[in-house]
Design a protein around this motif. Structure first.
Motif, PDB file in Angstrom:
ATOM      1  N   GLY A 182     -14.017  12.131 -13.239  1.00  0.00           N
ATOM      2  CA  GLY A 182     -13.179  13.016 -12.449  1.00  0.00           C
ATOM      3  C   GLY A 182     -12.033  13.514 -13.299  1.00  0.00           C
ATOM      4  O   GLY A 182     -11.783  12.982 -14.388  1.00  0.00           O
ATOM      5  N   GLY A 183     -11.353  14.527 -12.817  1.00  0.00           N
ATOM      6  CA  GLY A 183     -10.212  15.053 -13.550  1.00  0.00           C
ATOM      7  C   GLY A 183      -9.052  14.069 -13.529  1.00  0.00           C
ATOM      8  O   GLY A 183      -9.061  13.104 -12.759  1.00  0.00           O
ATOM      9  N   GLY A 184      -8.074  14.320 -14.382  1.00  0.00           N
ATOM     10  CA  GLY A 184      -6.881  13.477 -14.409  1.00  0.00           C
ATOM     11  C   GLY A 184      -6.200  13.469 -13.050  1.00  0.00           C
ATOM     12  O   GLY A 184      -6.239  14.463 -12.319  1.00  0.00           O
ATOM     13  N   PHE A 185      -5.636  12.355 -12.662  1.00  0.00           N
ATOM     14  CA  PHE A 185      -4.868  12.191 -11.418  1.00  0.00           C
ATOM     15  C   PHE A 185      -5.715  12.302 -10.147  1.00  0.00           C
ATOM     16  O   PHE A 185      -5.183  12.560  -9.089  1.00  0.00           O
ATOM     17  N   HIS A 186      -7.029  12.134 -10.276  1.00  0.00           N
ATOM     18  CA  HIS A 186      -7.844  12.190  -9.065  1.00  0.00           C
ATOM     19  C   HIS A 186      -8.193  10.809  -8.519  1.00  0.00           C
ATOM     20  O   HIS A 186      -9.008  10.689  -7.607  1.00  0.00           O
ATOM     21  N   GLY A 187      -7.598   9.753  -9.095  1.00  0.00           N
ATOM     22  CA  GLY A 187      -7.729   8.427  -8.486  1.00  0.00           C
ATOM     23  C   GLY A 187      -8.719   7.496  -9.149  1.00  0.00           C
ATOM     24  O   GLY A 187      -9.095   6.485  -8.564  1.00  0.00           O
ATOM     25  N   LYS A 188      -9.128   7.774 -10.390  1.00  0.00           N
ATOM     26  CA  LYS A 188     -10.104   6.923 -11.076  1.00  0.00           C
ATOM     27  C   LYS A 188      -9.542   5.531 -11.364  1.00  0.00           C
ATOM     28  O   LYS A 188     -10.150   4.511 -11.031  1.00  0.00           O
ATOM     29  N   THR A 189      -8.371   5.526 -12.005  1.00  0.00           N
ATOM     30  CA  THR A 189      -7.771   4.241 -12.369  1.00  0.00           C
ATOM     31  C   THR A 189      -7.454   3.422 -11.119  1.00  0.00           C
ATOM     32  O   THR A 189      -7.652   2.205 -11.084  1.00  0.00           O
ATOM     33  N   THR A 190      -7.003   4.107 -10.089  1.00  0.00           N
ATOM     34  CA  THR A 190      -6.668   3.418  -8.842  1.00  0.00           C
ATOM     35  C   THR A 190      -7.887   2.708  -8.257  1.00  0.00           C
ATOM     36  O   THR A 190      -7.795   1.560  -7.811  1.00  0.00           O
ATOM     37  N   LEU A 191      -9.038   3.380  -8.291  1.00  0.00           N
ATOM     38  CA  LEU A 191     -10.261   2.751  -7.789  1.00  0.00           C
ATOM     39  C   LEU A 191     -10.631   1.550  -8.647  1.00  0.00           C
ATOM     40  O   LEU A 191     -10.944   0.471  -8.124  1.00  0.00           O
TER      41      LEU A 191
ATOM     42  N   ALA B 218      -1.528   7.405   1.995  1.00  0.00           N
ATOM     43  CA  ALA B 218      -2.613   7.543   1.024  1.00  0.00           C
ATOM     44  C   ALA B 218      -3.894   8.046   1.696  1.00  0.00           C
ATOM     45  O   ALA B 218      -4.075   7.890   2.904  1.00  0.00           O
ATOM     46  N   VAL B 219      -4.774   8.631   0.879  1.00  0.00           N
ATOM     47  CA  VAL B 219      -6.084   9.050   1.372  1.00  0.00           C
ATOM     48  C   VAL B 219      -6.948   7.799   1.537  1.00  0.00           C
ATOM     49  O   VAL B 219      -7.196   7.088   0.563  1.00  0.00           O
ATOM     50  N   PRO B 220      -7.399   7.505   2.767  1.00  0.00           N
ATOM     51  CA  PRO B 220      -8.235   6.307   2.951  1.00  0.00           C
ATOM     52  C   PRO B 220      -9.558   6.456   2.208  1.00  0.00           C
ATOM     53  O   PRO B 220     -10.064   7.565   2.050  1.00  0.00           O
TER      54      PRO B 220
ATOM     55  N   PRO C 296       0.822  -1.207   0.000  1.00  0.00           N
ATOM     56  CA  PRO C 296       0.000   0.000   0.000  1.00  0.00           C
ATOM     57  C   PRO C 296       0.863   1.267   0.000  1.00  0.00           C
ATOM     58  O   PRO C 296       1.969   1.267   0.538  1.00  0.00           O
ATOM     59  N   LEU C 297       0.329   2.302  -0.620  1.00  0.00           N
ATOM     60  CA  LEU C 297       1.028   3.592  -0.660  1.00  0.00           C
ATOM     61  C   LEU C 297       0.986   4.229   0.720  1.00  0.00           C
ATOM     62  O   LEU C 297      -0.096   4.484   1.259  1.00  0.00           O
ATOM     63  N   PRO C 298       2.157   4.522   1.307  1.00  0.00           N
ATOM     64  CA  PRO C 298       2.138   5.165   2.621  1.00  0.00           C
ATOM     65  C   PRO C 298       1.513   6.561   2.511  1.00  0.00           C
ATOM     66  O   PRO C 298       1.733   7.268   1.531  1.00  0.00           O
TER      67      PRO C 298
ATOM     68  N   ASP D  35      -9.788  14.551  -5.583  1.00  0.00           N
ATOM     69  CA  ASP D  35      -8.727  14.270  -4.612  1.00  0.00           C
ATOM     70  C   ASP D  35      -8.907  12.883  -3.994  1.00  0.00           C
ATOM     71  O   ASP D  35      -8.762  12.704  -2.782  1.00  0.00           O
ATOM     72  N   CYS D  36      -9.263  11.927  -4.863  1.00  0.00           N
ATOM     73  CA  CYS D  36      -9.356  10.522  -4.484  1.00  0.00           C
ATOM     74  C   CYS D  36     -10.547  10.224  -3.572  1.00  0.00           C
ATOM     75  O   CYS D  36     -10.619   9.145  -2.982  1.00  0.00           O
ATOM     76  N   VAL D  37     -11.468  11.150  -3.416  1.00  0.00           N
ATOM     77  CA  VAL D  37     -12.678  10.898  -2.626  1.00  0.00           C
ATOM     78  C   VAL D  37     -13.879  10.899  -3.577  1.00  0.00           C
ATOM     79  O   VAL D  37     -14.074  11.864  -4.317  1.00  0.00           O
TER      80      VAL D  37
HETATM   81  P1  ADP Z   1      -6.659   9.019 -12.708  1.00  0.00           P
HETATM   82  O1  ADP Z   1      -6.954   7.687 -13.288  1.00  0.00           O
HETATM   83  O2  ADP Z   1      -7.864   9.710 -12.191  1.00  0.00           O
HETATM   84  O3  ADP Z   1      -5.878   9.880 -13.648  1.00  0.00           O
HETATM   85  P2  ADP Z   1      -4.906   7.608 -10.884  1.00  0.00           P
HETATM   86  O4  ADP Z   1      -5.777   6.584 -10.303  1.00  0.00           O
HETATM   87  O5  ADP Z   1      -3.948   7.184 -11.942  1.00  0.00           O
HETATM   88  O6  ADP Z   1      -5.742   8.853 -11.414  1.00  0.00           O
HETATM   89  O7  ADP Z   1      -4.132   8.278  -9.672  1.00  0.00           O
HETATM   90  C1  ADP Z   1      -3.231   9.349  -9.850  1.00  0.00           C
HETATM   91  C2  ADP Z   1      -2.181   9.289  -8.752  1.00  0.00           C
HETATM   92  O8  ADP Z   1      -2.769   9.449  -7.484  1.00  0.00           O
HETATM   93  C3  ADP Z   1      -1.443   7.968  -8.699  1.00  0.00           C
HETATM   94  O9  ADP Z   1      -0.075   8.229  -8.492  1.00  0.00           O
HETATM   95  C4  ADP Z   1      -2.027   7.262  -7.512  1.00  0.00           C
HETATM   96  O10 ADP Z   1      -1.105   6.400  -6.889  1.00  0.00           O
HETATM   97  C5  ADP Z   1      -2.420   8.402  -6.611  1.00  0.00           C
HETATM   98  N1  ADP Z   1      -3.571   8.034  -5.786  1.00  0.00           N
HETATM   99  C6  ADP Z   1      -4.678   7.377  -6.174  1.00  0.00           C
HETATM  100  N2  ADP Z   1      -5.519   7.184  -5.148  1.00  0.00           N
HETATM  101  C7  ADP Z   1      -4.929   7.751  -4.073  1.00  0.00           C
HETATM  102  C8  ADP Z   1      -5.291   7.882  -2.693  1.00  0.00           C
HETATM  103  N3  ADP Z   1      -6.435   7.365  -2.234  1.00  0.00           N
HETATM  104  N4  ADP Z   1      -4.426   8.487  -1.860  1.00  0.00           N
HETATM  105  C9  ADP Z   1      -3.262   9.003  -2.342  1.00  0.00           C
HETATM  106  N5  ADP Z   1      -2.869   8.916  -3.612  1.00  0.00           N
HETATM  107  C10 ADP Z   1      -3.671   8.291  -4.478  1.00  0.00           C
END
Ligand code: ADP
Ligand code: MG
Length: 550
Positions: free
Chosen positions: A250-259, A215-217, A211-213, A410-412
């Motif tokens: 959501g906008g780029g880098f807001h955590g879509k792919t991560t979810l 990170a936003v829960p 897990p990413l240290p 912001d990942c929420v």
């Molecule tokens: P998107 O698909 O919306 O462009 P990503 O899922 O690729 O965004 O996430 C962008 C960055 O944010 C990645 O480096 C990812 O590790 C980080 N990230 C995603 N979710 C969280 C989170 N809950 N807390 C902190 N960082 C996160």
């Protein structure tokens, strides 16, 4: 039965002899508490390491931890971790390279059914590979004796109930069981996935399972919040994603792919501390994506592709070199063919022209062979009972067809279905059912022969060697473990005898039922296999360039 003392004596007597002298030691050597089976002995020091088993008697493991298939698999997974750790701590004998190396396949963050450990009646079997000690091409008998007759039996002591971390092993089993029970609960409640509040979804890096240290829960949107019962961990609260069409935007880098990636991984249970222990996705949810250059064999692509220029028929479409759009169309139809109940897609990895058709472009471009997914998602849900979860930040066309829209900031996540509906207008009618054509496959087109030999081998997470072919599995995002790739080969070979006169789906189901009944180890007695899902087995089959249908 020869004893481990006999083995010790034999090893000393062959010390310094040619490596082939090891061959005669194949068989079972009984010890008082632990017996050793040398099942397959390597021909030379540089070949694949030998296959061996330790049979641990009187292990004392409580029966209740092995009372169901899920519990037994998780128990064995935990014991493999303990055994691997004990082996790691052993002093090194046998010199360098493969000599003296012991390979225990304990796996990673996912809890999977593995061949490395099994309970056979009262006996616990630990299965592994070992490079029998050599100096040049000569037997190192003393080192072998120390390794096989002392060190490995000593390491096996660590898996006895009295010596394991009992609370941790129990937790491992209970996490896996709760995950499986929650998967059933999802079906019963009409949910596709669940993400508990507080989960940590992002990984430390693209290649790290940790897990990413900082990170936003995860925090569920109030409108999608559900509380589910578990057997071992009380009630859990988080986001329940209902069946239907869900857009994650959501906008780029807001955590879509991560979810989405967390949801992909949620088909498997995860170990304590992973952060995704309580991300639970239906076992029949399948990630699909575009894959330029893959082969396609006899797929009826007409729901997505028809009237190709030149009059080329797409009713049984084959190509050695698919485009982004045809490969995505094939991936969707192939997933539906074998029973996917939810499709997971990320626009990052999907050909845009198969996702949407821009209305203005439609005016201009009259001859378009493609029907985009957006035209089918309603029917997929309402007629076929298949849900769609799509990540998109770019295309507004899905807002009109979505049952719900999640906005990540912001990942929420926040539910913005009302706002989206106001922008996009009313949901259209379901539309036509998709005409899906089941395939049958020619068993002989699955061929493991390479020249005069057989070749079936997994290469990491991304490639399967089968006969003359190297099958690219790089697009199968839900493969979790190289040991699953190793298992796919033998499963595909077993599938051949179920394929005659059956649809691909029937053949696959019969094969997986056989695997379940007999166990993976009966199919291929290797200590480093893990059970793949039927969807990844089918996906590998579908990428076989030799595959012939009909
Ligand atoms: P998107 O698909 O919306 O462009 P990503 O899922 O690729 O965004 O996430 C962008 C960055 O944010 C990645 O480096 C990812 O590790 C980080 N990230 C995603 N979710 C969280 C989170 N809950 N807390 C902190 N960082 C996160
Ligand atoms: Mg993304």
């Amino acid at each position: 039965m020869p004893s481990s003392d006999d083995l010790r004596a034999r090893l000393r007597s062959i010390d310094g002899r040619g490596y082939g002298a090891y061959k005669d030691l194949k068989g079972r050597w009984d010890g008082r508490r632990v017996s050793l089976c040398l099942d397959r002995i390597q021909g030379d020091p540089f070949a694949a390491p030998s296959k061996a088993r330790l049979l641990v008697q009187g292990h004392g493991l409580p029966e209740d931890l092995a009372s169901t298939r899920v519990r037994r698999a998780a128990l064995c997974d935990a014991l493999l971790d303990a055994f691997a750790e004990a082996v790691e701590a052993l002093p090194r004998v046998g010199g360098s390279g493969k000599s003296g190396r012991v390979l225990v396949d304990a796996g990673g963050a996912e809890i999977l059914e593995r061949t490395g450990c099994a309970l056979e009646g009262d006996v616990l079997e630990l299965r592994f590979r070992v490079g029998l000690p050599a100096k040049g091409r000569r037997v190192l008998g003393r080192a072998a004796s120390q390794l096989l007759c002392e060190l490995l039996p000593r390491a096996s002591e660590r898996v006895r109930w009295e010596h394991v971390d009992q609370a941790a092993v129990r937790e491992h089993v209970e996490l896996a069981e709760d995950h499986a029970l929650l998967q059933a609960e999802l079906e019963a409640r009409g949910l596709v996935a669940f993400v508990r509040d507080g989960s940590i979804l992002p990984r430390e890096s693209g290649v790290s399972p940790h897990p990413l240290p900082g990170a936003v829960p995860f925090e569920s949107p109030p409108s999608l919040r559900v509380t589910l019962p578990t057997k071992h961990h009380g009630e859990v609260t988080g986001m329940g994603l209902p069946e239907g069409v869900t857009v994650i935007t959501g906008g780029g880098f807001h955590g879509k792919t991560t979810l989405l990636e967390a949801l992909e991984a949620g088909v498997y249970p995860h170990v304590a501390g992973d952060g995704r222990e309580w991300v639970v996705t239906r076992s029949s949810a399948v990630k699909v994506r575009s894959e330029d250059g893959r082969s396609i064999a006899g797929v009826d692509l007409r729901p997505f592709v028809r009237d190709l220029p030149g009059g080329r028929d797409t009713a049984a479409f084959s190509t050695p070199d698919a485009s982004g759009s045809t490969s995505l169309a094939a991936a969707i139809l192939e997933a539906l063919e074998v029973g996917a109940s939810a499709l997971l897609l990320d626009e990052d990895t999907c050909a845009t022209n198969l996702l949407v058709a821009d209305p203005r472009m439609r005016e201009l471009v009259k001859k378009e062979p493609l029907t985009p997914l957006v035209a089918h998602v309603r029917a997929l849900h309402e007629v076929h009972g298949v849900s769609t979860l799509l990540v998109t930040g770019a295309s507004s066309e899905y807002l009109a067809v979505a049952d719900r829209v999640l906005l990540l900031e912001d990942c929420v996540p926040r539910e913005v279905t009302e706002e989206a509906r106001a922008l996009a207008g009313a949901k259209p009618a379901a539309g036509e059912p998709l005409a899906l054509t089941p395939r049958t496959i020619q068993p002989r087109s699955i061929d493991s022969r390479r020249g005069r030999r057989e070749r079936v081998r997994g290469r990491g997470l991304r490639e399967l060697e089968l006969g003359e072919e190297r099958v690219d599995l790089g697009a199968l995002d839900q493969l979790a473990d190289p040991s699953q790739v190793r298992a796919i080969g033998p499963i595909l070979l077993a599938l051949r005898k179920h394929a005659e006169g059956a649809t691909l789906r029937e053949a696959l189901e019969a094969t997986m039922a056989e695997v379940e009944a007999r166990g993976l180890f009966a199919l291929d007695p290797s200590p480093d296999l893990a059970l793949p899902r039927p969807f990844e087995v089918a996906a590998a089959l579908n990428r076989l360039r030799s595959l012939r249908t009909g």
